[in-house]
Design a protein around this motif. Structure first.
Motif: not given
Length: 179
Positions: A32-47
């Protein structure tokens, strides 16, 4: 403003949780092809807005719900910008009202913490009792954006791959509803 890395098409060098490691093993196994990102902690849909912009798609909202007796559990995947209305969800399934399952139940049954609920929890035997419910609007999207089982890793996948490759792999037939 939340930090969002560049997009990668390779697996992370290290894994934060056993579920996250399992997710990437299965994505590779199913090609399965994918793209991914790493983030600071994200909890909300706004984030998630910055993740959406970086990956050029819209993140889904994945909710872990249960009945009052805590005997029936539901993993509900809907569009990120759609408000959740318990009454509409319950009517669509013809069940009594539901509420959010506890953080402890989420950890035990889904292998995630709040903010990281994901369809990939169906890889875990502990999630066998959890009913998978998909919003029809999610199924109609070209891309499926979700957590990799952590609050710091997010994926962009083809929705068709999730429906035609991943769900048969985990032997799960979701119930598709319109809300």
């Amino acid at each position: 403003m939340v930090f969002v890395s560049e997009a990668y098409t390779t697996v992370p060098a290290t894994f934060s949780t056993p579920l996250q490691e399992k997710v990437y093993q299965v994505l590779q196994e199913l090609t399965m092809d994918f793209q991914r990102v790493e983030t600071e902690e994200v909890i909300t849909m706004e984030d998630c807005q910055q993740i959406n912009e970086r990956l050029e798609m819209d993140m889904v909202k994945t909710l872990f719900l249960c009945n009052r007796q805590k005997t029936n559990f539901y993993l509900f995947v809907t569009c990120g910008d759609k408000p959740f209305k318990s009454k509409e969800f319950s009517q669509a399934l013809d069940i009594a009202r539901v509420s959010f399952a506890s953080a402890e139940q989420m950890d035990t049954m889904l292998g995630t913490k709040i903010g990281a609920a994901t369809i990939f929890s169906t890889l875990l035997p502990e999630a066998a009792k959890v009913q998978l419910i998909l919003d029809k609007d999610v199924c109609d999207q070209e891309y499926y954006g979700c957590s990799d089982g952590t609050t710091t890793g997010y994926l962009k996948l083809k929705t068709e791959d999730v429906l035609r490759k991943f769900l048969p792999y985990v032997k799960r037939q979701p119930r598709v509803i319109e809300v």
